[in-house]
Design a protein around this motif. Sequence first.
Motif, PDB file in Angstrom:
ATOM      1  N   THR A  46       0.838  -1.200   0.000  1.00 35.06           N
ATOM      2  CA  THR A  46       0.000   0.000   0.000  1.00 35.06           C
ATOM      3  C   THR A  46       0.873   1.250   0.000  1.00 35.06           C
ATOM      4  O   THR A  46       2.062   1.200   0.360  1.00 35.06           O
ATOM      5  CB  THR A  46      -0.900   0.030   1.231  1.00 35.06           C
ATOM      6  OG1 THR A  46      -0.068   0.171   2.403  1.00 35.06           O
ATOM      7  CG2 THR A  46      -1.735  -1.237   1.336  1.00 35.06           C
ATOM      8  N   PRO A  47       0.315   2.395  -0.370  1.00 42.52           N
ATOM      9  CA  PRO A  47       1.074   3.650  -0.284  1.00 42.52           C
ATOM     10  C   PRO A  47       1.624   3.901   1.120  1.00 42.52           C
ATOM     11  O   PRO A  47       2.759   4.365   1.264  1.00 42.52           O
ATOM     12  CB  PRO A  47       0.046   4.707  -0.694  1.00 42.52           C
ATOM     13  CG  PRO A  47      -0.889   3.965  -1.604  1.00 42.52           C
ATOM     14  CD  PRO A  47      -0.984   2.592  -1.042  1.00 42.52           C
ATOM     15  N   ALA A  83      -0.970   2.349  -9.594  1.00 38.35           N
ATOM     16  CA  ALA A  83      -1.791   3.183  -8.722  1.00 38.35           C
ATOM     17  C   ALA A  83      -1.144   3.368  -7.353  1.00 38.35           C
ATOM     18  O   ALA A  83      -1.112   4.486  -6.813  1.00 38.35           O
ATOM     19  CB  ALA A  83      -3.184   2.573  -8.582  1.00 38.35           C
ATOM     20  N   HIS A  84      -0.621   2.303  -6.780  1.00 41.72           N
ATOM     21  CA  HIS A  84      -0.011   2.389  -5.454  1.00 41.72           C
ATOM     22  C   HIS A  84       1.278   3.197  -5.491  1.00 41.72           C
ATOM     23  O   HIS A  84       1.575   3.949  -4.558  1.00 41.72           O
ATOM     24  CB  HIS A  84       0.248   0.989  -4.899  1.00 41.72           C
ATOM     25  CG  HIS A  84      -0.993   0.276  -4.471  1.00 41.72           C
ATOM     26  ND1 HIS A  84      -1.000  -0.753  -3.562  1.00 41.72           N
ATOM     27  CD2 HIS A  84      -2.298   0.446  -4.829  1.00 41.72           C
ATOM     28  CE1 HIS A  84      -2.236  -1.188  -3.382  1.00 41.72           C
ATOM     29  NE2 HIS A  84      -3.035  -0.480  -4.155  1.00 41.72           N
ATOM     30  N   LEU A  85       2.029   3.057  -6.581  1.00 41.48           N
ATOM     31  CA  LEU A  85       3.278   3.810  -6.713  1.00 41.48           C
ATOM     32  C   LEU A  85       2.993   5.303  -6.815  1.00 41.48           C
ATOM     33  O   LEU A  85       3.649   6.132  -6.169  1.00 41.48           O
ATOM     34  CB  LEU A  85       4.025   3.313  -7.950  1.00 41.48           C
ATOM     35  CG  LEU A  85       5.487   3.709  -8.111  1.00 41.48           C
ATOM     36  CD1 LEU A  85       6.313   3.273  -6.908  1.00 41.48           C
ATOM     37  CD2 LEU A  85       6.042   3.109  -9.402  1.00 41.48           C
ATOM     38  N   LYS A  86       2.004   5.654  -7.611  1.00 37.68           N
ATOM     39  CA  LYS A  86       1.654   7.071  -7.774  1.00 37.68           C
ATOM     40  C   LYS A  86       1.090   7.650  -6.478  1.00 37.68           C
ATOM     41  O   LYS A  86       1.427   8.773  -6.078  1.00 37.68           O
ATOM     42  CB  LYS A  86       0.641   7.232  -8.914  1.00 37.68           C
ATOM     43  CG  LYS A  86       0.355   8.686  -9.284  1.00 37.68           C
ATOM     44  CD  LYS A  86      -0.647   8.780 -10.438  1.00 37.68           C
ATOM     45  CE  LYS A  86      -0.065   8.238 -11.718  1.00 37.68           C
ATOM     46  NZ  LYS A  86      -0.974   8.474 -12.883  1.00 37.68           N
ATOM     47  N   LEU A 141       1.708  10.859  -1.365  1.00 41.96           N
ATOM     48  CA  LEU A 141       1.773  10.813   0.092  1.00 41.96           C
ATOM     49  C   LEU A 141       3.125  11.320   0.598  1.00 41.96           C
ATOM     50  O   LEU A 141       3.195  12.061   1.593  1.00 41.96           O
ATOM     51  CB  LEU A 141       1.532   9.376   0.555  1.00 41.96           C
ATOM     52  CG  LEU A 141       1.259   9.130   2.038  1.00 41.96           C
ATOM     53  CD1 LEU A 141       0.057   9.928   2.518  1.00 41.96           C
ATOM     54  CD2 LEU A 141       1.045   7.628   2.274  1.00 41.96           C
ATOM     55  N   LEU A 142       4.169  10.952  -0.093  1.00 41.52           N
ATOM     56  CA  LEU A 142       5.506  11.410   0.259  1.00 41.52           C
ATOM     57  C   LEU A 142       5.609  12.925   0.135  1.00 41.52           C
ATOM     58  O   LEU A 142       6.116  13.612   1.038  1.00 41.52           O
ATOM     59  CB  LEU A 142       6.541  10.723  -0.640  1.00 41.52           C
ATOM     60  CG  LEU A 142       8.012  11.012  -0.379  1.00 41.52           C
ATOM     61  CD1 LEU A 142       8.451  10.445   0.960  1.00 41.52           C
ATOM     62  CD2 LEU A 142       8.873  10.433  -1.507  1.00 41.52           C
ATOM     63  N   ALA A 201       1.207  12.913   6.670  1.00 41.59           N
ATOM     64  CA  ALA A 201      -0.022  13.243   5.960  1.00 41.59           C
ATOM     65  C   ALA A 201      -1.093  12.193   6.209  1.00 41.59           C
ATOM     66  O   ALA A 201      -0.807  11.035   6.550  1.00 41.59           O
ATOM     67  CB  ALA A 201       0.253  13.366   4.463  1.00 41.59           C
ATOM     68  N   ALA A 202      -2.334  12.582   6.019  1.00 43.18           N
ATOM     69  CA  ALA A 202      -3.452  11.649   6.154  1.00 43.18           C
ATOM     70  C   ALA A 202      -3.259  10.486   5.186  1.00 43.18           C
ATOM     71  O   ALA A 202      -2.890  10.671   4.031  1.00 43.18           O
ATOM     72  CB  ALA A 202      -4.758  12.372   5.870  1.00 43.18           C
ATOM     73  N   GLY A 203      -3.497   9.277   5.689  1.00 44.98           N
ATOM     74  CA  GLY A 203      -3.337   8.090   4.859  1.00 44.98           C
ATOM     75  C   GLY A 203      -1.980   7.442   4.981  1.00 44.98           C
ATOM     76  O   GLY A 203      -1.718   6.424   4.335  1.00 44.98           O
TER      77      GLY A 203
END
Length: 521
Positions: free
Chosen positions: A342-343, A378-381, A386-387, A517-519
């Motif tokens: 996951t991200p 999708a997870h990479l993006k 998030l970073l 950050a959120a998430g």
Amino acid sequence: MEKHAANWLGRVKRLGLAGRLAAGMSVLPLAGFAQLYTAKNYVALAPGSSPAAVVQAAAGVVPSPRQLRWQQLELTGFIHFGMNTFTNKEWGDGTESPALFNPTALDARQWVRACQEGGIRQVIITAKHHDGFCLWPSKFTKHSVQSSPWKGGKGDVVKEVAEACRAYGLGFGVYLSPWDRNSPYFGDSAKYNNYFVNQLTELLSNYGRVDEVWFDGANGEGPTGKKQVYDFNRWYALIRRLQPTATIAVMGPDVRWVGTESGYGRATEWSVVPTEAQQQAGIAASSQQEPTFAPHNRMEDDLGSRAKIRNAAALTWYPAEIDVSIRPGWFYHPAEDAQVKTPAQLLDIYNSSVGRNGVLLLNIPPDKRGLLAQPDIAHLKAFSRLLDATYATNFLANARVAGLTASQAKALLDARYDTYWTTTGRDTTATLSFALPAPQTFDMLQLQENIAVGQRIESFVLEYKNGATWQLVAAGTTVGYKRILTFGPVRAQYVRLRITSSRLNPTLAAIGLYKQAAGSK
């Protein structure tokens, strides 16, 4: 040429280590050592050196230009693609028919674009894995794409990846497996080493600039029943001649494997280590020898502390690469589509690899079509977003700074790596206090040393002021290129960093307090 090289090698041996350095010569590896030294990323220690002399010497060891460039990439990508993609295996045995290799929609630009959008700055392609199948049309074997139905035998995966990297501004690297389970020469050391050099020459000569060459020490029995002896030193010399700016990784002189494929580095990570850490035999012993081999954790807690370097004969700059796959396996398997990291997991891995003085090598494997699967993209993006969101706001950016040599403090917050704060005289400890314009809530600390002048900080403490008292937030050991600590949320206006131990004068190029950050959890 061979006579000249032999004469030069004889001179190198006669001069000895110290003499070679004094003469300004690059130092060839000693027997059993995987290193080509330069005068700045290596130091020989005189027998009987005092502990203080050893520490002073260690503080002066710095990365070579290629090592510094590599470290500043932070995040690199591995593309595992080849025969195993089509057999749904992690390892092949070299008997697979080239007819199996037939991607229907191969798009190297999609791979590289997804890597770029995920924050990856360099891509390494598995040009040849242990099964021996070559992703380029090698002149030295038919076990390659030229014997496959893909593009009528006219395709070249390595070329397409190299061109895509140039188009998107990413570095380009190649993995060439020393172990070749298809080659009839394997086990006949002289013949196979010549064969390997020929293939390596093709990769280093025909695809433009190569930024990283990645070897492991995987080795097995050849078809004759004999064990292959790799001529690594010959390979290194070839790389230095044809691609002098390329880092040679893992089974090589520039970069070492951290010791785990989890993506998590050591809490105490020194880049300056005894040269014994570069012994080829030791690295090979930690490499794959059979399909069931799984090097999940071969990490020592510490490689470069004062206790570890005290009796070393020599020290070298040998930083850690921390590898992990976005999926459980290194090659694509349909059954793993629901197991993509996951991200939030990827961010935690980033904080625990790049944030522990390493470079993260993240594997993203294409499927049988020759495309990255949508969950991976999708997870990479999302990880990249998030970073960026996590490190968008440094709460110290407008803080008032006080403490030892506070006049240099602007270097900590100018977003430039080549400027840095340090102490004067012989101060090896220091306290920097920060007064924020208003109270803020934060749960992350980021520090960076300027490793261009060495790695020095041995321990530090972050504290915040609660009323009239200072209370502990977090404590750490090494910093290196980048150190990230996460902790429970703290709300404060006044904080201080205490450097409690350092090898000579400590340096800091950056400091920051952030809120996840959120998430991200």
